[in-house]
Design a protein around this motif. Structure first.
Motif, short mmCIF file in Angstrom:
data_model
loop_
_atom_site.label_atom_id
_atom_site.label_comp_id
_atom_site.label_asym_id
_atom_site.label_seq_id
_atom_site.Cartn_x
_atom_site.Cartn_y
_atom_site.Cartn_z
N GLN A 25 0.79 -1.27 -0.06
CA GLN A 25 -0.09 -0.14 -0.03
C GLN A 25 0.90 1.22 -0.02
O GLN A 25 0.33 2.30 -0.32
CB GLN A 25 -0.87 0.05 1.13
N TYR A 33 2.14 1.08 -3.90
CA TYR A 33 1.20 1.23 -4.98
C TYR A 33 0.11 2.23 -4.67
O TYR A 33 -0.23 1.85 -3.26
CB TYR A 33 0.58 -0.03 -5.28
N ALA A 34 -0.05 3.10 -5.24
CA ALA A 34 -1.29 4.14 -4.89
C ALA A 34 -2.59 3.45 -4.61
O ALA A 34 -2.80 2.30 -5.03
CB ALA A 34 -1.16 5.12 -5.91
N GLU A 35 -3.57 4.16 -4.01
CA GLU A 35 -4.78 3.91 -3.71
C GLU A 35 -5.57 3.03 -5.02
O GLU A 35 -6.14 2.15 -4.76
CB GLU A 35 -5.78 4.98 -3.31
N ASP A 36 -5.31 3.79 -6.12
CA ASP A 36 -6.26 3.28 -7.39
C ASP A 36 -5.36 2.14 -7.87
O ASP A 36 -5.74 1.76 -8.90
CB ASP A 36 -6.44 4.59 -8.27
N ASP A 37 -4.04 1.85 -7.53
CA ASP A 37 -3.37 0.86 -8.21
C ASP A 37 -3.49 -0.48 -7.63
O ASP A 37 -3.74 -1.30 -8.47
CB ASP A 37 -1.81 1.20 -8.03
N ALA A 38 -3.19 -0.38 -6.38
CA ALA A 38 -3.67 -1.72 -5.66
C ALA A 38 -5.00 -1.69 -5.26
O ALA A 38 -5.23 -1.29 -4.12
CB ALA A 38 -2.47 -2.07 -4.43
N ALA A 39 -5.70 -2.47 -6.10
CA ALA A 39 -7.26 -2.23 -6.02
C ALA A 39 -7.88 -1.60 -4.70
O ALA A 39 -8.60 -0.61 -4.68
CB ALA A 39 -7.93 -3.52 -6.39
N GLU A 40 -7.52 -2.31 -3.60
CA GLU A 40 -8.30 -1.89 -2.37
C GLU A 40 -7.30 -1.81 -1.11
O GLU A 40 -6.32 -2.41 -1.44
CB GLU A 40 -9.79 -2.79 -2.11
N ASP A 41 -7.94 -1.17 -0.08
CA ASP A 41 -7.03 -0.84 1.18
C ASP A 41 -7.06 -2.50 1.59
O ASP A 41 -8.16 -3.19 1.57
CB ASP A 41 -7.61 -0.02 2.28
#
Lengths: 620, 465
Positions: free
Chosen positions: B182, B185-193
């Motif tokens: 996390q 990879y950005a919030e939008d990159d690694a699909a979810e928290d």
């Protein structure tokens, strides 16, 4: 001598290298296969991102161009990881590729002392002892002499493109590869390997059904990457999100044998962190969908970039699976996705200055060194340019430390460990990442740029202004108490009335961005500077801890190993250690300790040898 | 990741003789400023500072408050002489384990750093006190120590312990990878928290602590145990105290810690250095001073590992005795680890006409010295049993103090990571503690490199646009 320095390649590394050398007053020739392609973004239309945004800001602080270029071409700006911690936040911008390229070309063409010439370099001219580079030979037989050469060929050195069964000698789709140079390097004894990367299809905007996408807007206002810009005034654009479906995956699985990656045609190793869609589907069979970003290539083109769908499957398969994504049912492909395989120079053949060990005066930067990404390339480009100049000046090279900059981590990793896949920067590669925030890049590196001579008078003045303001803000936070008025504006401060502002700001419930709004005295300062100091304060305890670790780390870094150290004669070392250290030829004890397979005992012995060299009374 | 850090410019200390009960022990120090640092904890500091090289100085190591720690002889070496070729002091002190521990602690307090394995030899080489041709051999020696994690330690670690530590480490590594992915990879990159499994980490922390506590025996021999004698007034406590000390007079150390409320002495029980306390008699206090004394005795009892509870058999059990015994668990009934001290009830004065001792009591005549051997053997086995500590269900135990320290460091870092996460701190502040926990365990089972961590990320998470 025709030029002081020749730069081969006009990509992101070549631009920074050529601008740095010419700005430092050394006549430079930029040889490119096509001047129309200077600063072209071959892959995704974005600059920055986690750790990469930090690289851009470090390049900017050193006096580089990338930050200014993206400030003039961005069409969307976001700060990533706002929720995950200030130390790992970073800016990312979508670029209008054409505007970016034009800005890059204008910067190069407008630079005094920098000439551009269209040709393909195929060989080097060497001195009679074959140990020093003295110029280049081109495809058309031209010879240019110089005192140093910076090689930045990207994916063009014997580049080969694959789309299913189709393959062609190209660096980018439709652009011929640079052949011959790879063989010359091999002939000169360099170890040259093959790597692979890929890019997705570009599709026609008017063929997409946007009602089926999620829209992702940028931040308003956009903020500059460059410390030299105050504001960004650019038209904005959204990006969109869609997902692959089970049907997409089924088509890919059915046709996996037709992928050159799986049929064995591609031998080069691809990046695990940025896998092709076929890799994602095959390696993560449990995932029922993968995210895809639909991003504009620019404001004045209808082409859209499908981020997340990099593929080298045959065109008919690409077309078939694309149509299974919501919103892409009627998609028209403008350019297919493809894989590209290219020569790279095993980077352990370089000194930390980026000069090759084998050939004096030859510097190498960018994707040629096995990296991936515009930012990684540009970062090496500016360092190679600076060090080519410093070599001609007879100065020590600029080697940034791992504790000082992501650029330091990047280059140290490359020259010490080498790479087996295209190397991308990650924050976790940096041991001291809390100290490498993007917003502090100028504080870390601008003084270096001033020493080197790449920072302008104006940049120096701005930096002095910022430093003074930051001291004032820090002083205010330490001395001023939180009062009821502030708590009335920001309820999370209620429990902190009477505490110093600095203390109150450490509470995780108190957000840095809101903090300034509650304290009128802070409103006179630039919000980004206030935020920067608030993060300094919040992380102070951790930074102190990290600084202690850095101090220990630095001791070994500062123990220099003299050039020409006789590794073969270092009989105290084990044979294995001697071979490994001889190959890497580290410049400091710290670097030696990071060489793969070197044990602490070897380092102890090395320390002892160096201490003795320095004047220990050996024979007692 | 963790880069080996050898430095040659600070002062180091280590025990040069084996850690065992012996007449004499030698503690070696070396490095710039060693002589001044030792002087700052030495009774004759000016004599020491003025001493020339290759001489001996006699005096006392002093505590921060000026109290005596031990009587010692110091061997003084000045650069470039001596084993290491640096300023160096060799401390010849008494060989009691706790005593040696206190001298070293004091030297650490005044600014020495614990030497790493082989470090004295390294300095000797660095300063040209040894021949170059022996370097390779030394390299191997040092490597053998510092690479314990990779090679020797693996051999030394029992298979079960290595498995257990490896298991706990991979649990933390998974959490670290979830955090790092996390951060990388950005919030939008690694699909979810990805939610951190705090409950899971908490249970790993407990397991680490339980495992660490199995090192109790190592600690027992190093730090010793507190044993308190308690009972009603006139039950014979002071007589027992004196008797026990007389029994083992030869190993009584020179450390005194007398207060008006309780008396402390050292004695050896089955090789364990025991700190023996005689407490104020328990009875209804006659005045405020006595009340305060009884209260303090209560604290001594509370902090003791074992309480020898004396009952005057001539008077039999009274309500006070019953209350005390009821409120502390009986050692014979002990299962697992007692929450408070283990109580050994003693039926004293059996030389007289007295009722038979109740079950579980040890019949003793302090006056005639009868039953005391049995009492000591019971006390010894209680101490050793108690030290097995930890509720390590599968019998996995830690072998060394070093392993225990690493397990505790991992547990502490993990606790800190959990606390930061609960307090709502961002992930970039949670990550360093998780990283440290992994590194600590890595020192036991083999280091975790950045490459390993990235591998973990890439194999667990589908990342990248």
């Amino acid at each position: 001598m025709d030029f002081d320095i020749i730069v081969i390649g006009g990509g992101h590394a070549g631009i920074e290298a050529a601008l740095a050398t010419s700005r430092l007053g050394f006549s430079t020739l930029l040889v490119t296969q096509n001047p129309d392609c200077i600063g072209k973004m071959s892959c995704n239309p974005a600059i920055g991102g986690l750790s990469k945004g930090n690289l851009v800001r470090e390049i900017d602080a050193l006096g580089g161009e990338m930050g200014l270029l993206i400030d003039r071409s961005m069409i969307q700006y976001r700060v990533l990881n706002r929720s995950r911690g200030p130390a790992v936040q970073a800016p990312r911008a979508q670029a209008d590729k054409l505007v970016y390229m034009n800005a890059a070309r204008a910067a190069v063409e407008g630079q005094k002392g920098l000439s551009v010439f269209m040709d393909t370099v195929t060989d080097f001219m060497l001195d009679p002892s074959n140990s020093r580079v003295e110029g280049v030979v081109t495809e058309r037989g031209r010879r240019f002499t110089s005192k140093a050469v910076v090689l930045t060929t990207g994916t063009f050195m014997d580049g080969k493109i694959f789309i299913g069964d189709f393959s062609a000698s190209s660096g980018r789709l439709g652009e011929p590869a640079a052949t011959g140079l790879g063989s010359s390097l091999r002939r000169l004894g360099f170890t040259v390997g093959r790597l692979k990367t890929g890019t997705p299809a570009r599709v026609r905007r008017s063929s997409l059904d946007f009602s089926k996408f999620e829209e992702e807007e940028g931040e308003d206002p956009m903020e500059p990457f460059s410390f030299r810009d105050d504001v960004v005034e650019r038209p904005g654009s959204s990006c969109w999100i869609t997902f692959t479906t089970e049907e997409t995956h089924a088509i890919i699985r059915e046709n996996i044998g037709r992928s050159p990656l799986y049929s064995g045609k591609i031998v080069g190793r691809g990046p695990r962190y940025c896998p092709s869609i076929e890799d994602k589907v095959m390696r993560f069979p449990d995932r029922d969908r993968h995210q895809v970003f639909v991003e504009p290539e620019g404001l004045y083109t209808d082409e859209m970039y499908l981020n997340g769908l990099s593929s080298s499957l045959p065109e008919d398969v690409q077309a078939a699976f694309l149509r299974t994504l919501p919103g892409l049912e009627a998609v028209e492909i403008v350019r297919p996705g493809y894989a590209v395989e290219y020569d790279f120079l095993e980077p352990t053949q370089l000194h930390p200055s980026l000069e090759t060990k084998r050939l004096s005066g030859l510097f190498v930067a960018g994707q040629t060194n096995g990296t991936s990404g515009y930012e990684e390339a540009a970062a090496q480009g500016i360092i190679a340019g600076i060090n080519a100049v410093r070599k001609l000046q007879g100065e020590e090279p600029l080697v940034l430390s791992r504790a000082e900059a992501y650029i330091g981590v990047l280059i140290d990793d490359l020259v010490t460990l080498g790479t087996k896949e295209p190397y991308r920067m990650f924050t976790s590669r940096a041991e001291y990442r809390l100290n490498l925030r993007h917003d502090t890049a100028d504080r870390r590196l601008l003084p270096r740029a001033l020493e080197i001579g790449l920072a302008s008078q104006e940049a120096a003045e701005r930096f002095a202004e910022k430093t003074a303001a930051i001291d004032e803000i820090a002083e205010l936070l330490a001395s001023r108490k939180t009062d009821a008025a502030a708590a009335a504006i920001l309820p999370s401060l209620a429990g902190h009335v009477g505490d110093s502002l600095a203390q109150a700001s450490k509470d995780p419930a108190v957000h840095a961005d809101e903090f300034a709004s509650a304290i009128p005295e802070l409103s006179v300062y630039r919000p980004d500077w206030v935020r920067e100091v608030l993060i300094d304060v919040k992380y102070a305890g951790y930074i102190v801890k990290q600084d202690r670790a850095i101090e220990r780390f630095s001791k070994l870094e500062e123990m220099r190993i003299p050039a020409g150290f006789d590794w073969a004669g270092a009989t105290g070392l084990s044979n294995e250690a001697r071979e490994k250290l001889k190959a890497i030829d580290p410049r400091s004890v710290g670097q030696a300790a990071r060489v793969s397979g070197i044990r602490q005992g070897d380092i102890a012995v090395l320390l002892m040898m160096l201490t003795r060299r320095r004047g220990g009374d050996g024979d007692r | 990741m963790p880069t080996p850090t050898y430095s040659l410019d600070d002062a180091i200390v280590a025990l040069a003789t084996p850690l065992a009960e012996s007449a004499l022990a030698v503690i070696r120090t070396s490095g710039p400023g060693s002589i001044e640092l030792v002087a700052s904890a030495f009774s004759r500091f000016s004599a020491l500072k003025a001493a020339s090289g290759n001489t001996l100085v006699h005096g006392f190591i002093l505590a921060a408050d000026g109290g005596l720690i031990d009587e010692v002889v110091l061997g003084v070496y000045r650069a470039p002489h001596g084993y290491t070729g640096e300023d160096s002091i060799e401390v010849f002190c008494h060989g009691s384990i706790p005593g040696v521990g206190r001298v070293i602690e004091r030297l650490l307090e005044v600014g020495f750093r614990r030497a790493k394995p082989g470090e004295f030899t390294l300095r000797a080489f660095a300063n040209g006190r040894m021949d170059l041709t022996r370097a390779e051999a030394v390299s191997e020696v040092i490597a053998a120590h510092t690479e314990e994690s990779r090679m020797l330690a693996l051999r030394r670690l029992s298979g079960a312990l290595a498995d257990r530590v490896g298991e706990l480490k991979s649990g933390i590594l998974a959490a670290l990878a979830a955090v790092e992915v996390q951060l990388d990879y950005a919030e939008d990159d690694a699909a979810e928290d990805i939610e951190l499994d705090i409950a899971g980490l908490g249970s790993i922390e407990r397991s680490l602590r339980a495992l660490a506590s199995t090192a109790g025996r190592a600690r027992l021999f190093r730090d010793g145990a507190r044993v308190a004698i308690a009972g009603r007034t006139n039950a014979g406590k002071s007589s027992l105290f004196n008797l026990l000390l007389r029994e083992d007079r030869s190993i009584v150390s020179d450390v005194h810690g007398t207060t008006r409320d309780y008396i402390e002495e050292w004695l050896d029980v089955a090789g364990v250095p025991v700190s023996l306390f005689d407490t104020a008699g328990l009875r209804e206090p006659g005045d405020r001073v006595e009340a305060a004394g009884i209260e303090r005795s209560g604290r001594v009892i509370g902090s003791a590992a074992v309480v020898l509870y004396l009952v005057d058999a001539t008077g039999g059990l009274d309500d006070g005795d019953r209350d005390f015994l009821a409120s502390h668990c009986d050692y014979t009934a002990k299962t697992g680890v007692a929450a408070g001290p283990v109580v050994i009830p003693i039926w004293n004065k059996v030389d007289r006409e007295v009722p038979a001792s109740p079950p579980g009591f040890i019949p003793v005549s302090v006056k005639k010295g009868e039953g005391v051997d049995h009492l000591l053997s019971v006390l010894g086995s209680v101490l050793l049993e108690g030290s097995a500590g930890g509720s390590s269900a599968d019998g996995v135990t830690v072998a060394s103090e070093r392993q225990q320290a690493l397990l505790e460091r991992a547990a502490d870092s993990l606790a800190s990571a959990i606390a930061s996460h609960r307090a709502g701190e961002p992930l970039d502040l949670v990550a360093p503690d998780l990283r440290d926990a992994v590194d600590a365990l890595g020192e036991m089972t083999g280091e975790v490199s950045t490459a390993d961590m990235l591998e973990e990320i890439f194999s667990r998470f589908c990342v990248g646009k």
